[in-house]
Design an enzyme around this catalytic site. Structure first.
Site, PDB file in Angstrom:
ATOM      1  N   ASP A  62      30.191  49.648 -23.163  1.00  0.00           N
ATOM      2  CA  ASP A  62      31.338  49.158 -22.397  1.00  0.00           C
ATOM      3  C   ASP A  62      31.192  49.519 -20.919  1.00  0.00           C
ATOM      4  OD1 ASP A  62      34.123  48.083 -22.141  1.00  0.00           O
ATOM      5  OD2 ASP A  62      34.524  50.155 -21.579  1.00  0.00           O
ATOM      6  N   ASP A  65      27.993  47.247 -19.374  1.00  0.00           N
ATOM      7  CA  ASP A  65      28.012  45.791 -19.213  1.00  0.00           C
ATOM      8  C   ASP A  65      28.415  45.381 -17.802  1.00  0.00           C
ATOM      9  OD1 ASP A  65      30.720  46.351 -19.388  1.00  0.00           O
ATOM     10  OD2 ASP A  65      31.129  44.962 -21.028  1.00  0.00           O
ATOM     11  N   ASP A  83      35.391  40.690 -21.213  1.00  0.00           N
ATOM     12  CA  ASP A  83      35.328  42.139 -21.351  1.00  0.00           C
ATOM     13  C   ASP A  83      36.701  42.723 -21.643  1.00  0.00           C
ATOM     14  OD1 ASP A  83      33.935  44.744 -21.070  1.00  0.00           O
ATOM     15  OD2 ASP A  83      35.207  44.953 -19.306  1.00  0.00           O
ATOM     16  N   ASP A  87      37.700  44.473 -25.130  1.00  0.00           N
ATOM     17  CA  ASP A  87      38.111  45.883 -25.049  1.00  0.00           C
ATOM     18  C   ASP A  87      39.357  46.137 -25.888  1.00  0.00           C
ATOM     19  OD1 ASP A  87      36.034  46.630 -23.412  1.00  0.00           O
ATOM     20  OD2 ASP A  87      37.243  46.766 -21.576  1.00  0.00           O
TER      21      ASP A  87
END
Length: 197
Positions: A62, A65, A83, A87
């Site tokens: 995470d 990226d 993203d 998440d």
């Protein structure tokens, strides 16, 4: 809290991301979610040590990226949108893992709702104010991942009772973070839109 150190660790992240930049950033975003699902499998199978490693891997992906996206010149709204949504899925999967490990349902739900509301408060504020809320509150997402790793380490070392007490404290901190963001946004946003000139 960790978000405030982002400027200091950005160079480290980009150095780590450099050899990974042969693949698109979205690949690592999806891979981070796959790591979260693998963590859930390990938690359901009763392997807290393996779950800890997989949660750490998911959290690291995470963080990487975004660095890959910057290195490849791919940082933009589409990647940020993907993203952000994944998440939230990962946050829910992390919570499911704690349920599978036997943590109290009420504390897991309290932590999860506090986490989701914290993220939503930031997203809503930024959409209305046009400026960032990063760094507001004790438990931003990177802090929450690190805190959940700490809980799992305590679980492996001292057992679930001590870990569950720590997790409950984190749930309270998650809600305190949401409350701080609620107050900050409410006081900083204008009461009404400015009239057109």
């Amino acid at each position: 809290m960790l978000g405030r150190l982002r400027g200091r660790v950005r160079g480290v992240l980009e150095a780590a991301a450099s050899p990974l930049a042969v693949l698109p950033a979205d690949f690592y975003t999806v891979l981070g979610l796959a790591g979260a699902l693998a963590y859930l499998w390990a938690a359901r199978a009763g392997y807290p040590a393996l779950a800890t490693l997989l949660l750490a891997a998911s959290g690291l992906l995470d963080a990487l990226d975004g660095a890959v996206a910057r290195l490849r010149g791919e940082a933009g709204p589409r990647g940020a949108y993907l993203d952000s949504l994944l998440d939230r899925v990962a946050d829910t999967v992390y919570a499911a893992g704690f349920l599978a490990l036997g943590y109290p349902v009420w504390s897991v739900l309290a932590f999860l709702t506090g986490a989701l509301l914290t993220s939503y408060a930031r997203a809503r504020f930024e959409s209305l104010a046009g400026r960032s809320m990063e760094g507001v509150g004790l438990l931003e997402r990177s802090d929450r991942i690190a805190a959940q790793l700490l809980v799992l380490l305590v679980h492996a070392r001292l057992g679930i009772e001590a870990a569950a007490r720590l997790y409950t404290v984190l749930a309270l901190l998650a809600w305190a973070t949401f409350a701080e963001r609620l107050a900050r946004g409410y006081t900083q946003l204008p009461r009404s839109r400015a009239p057109h000139a």
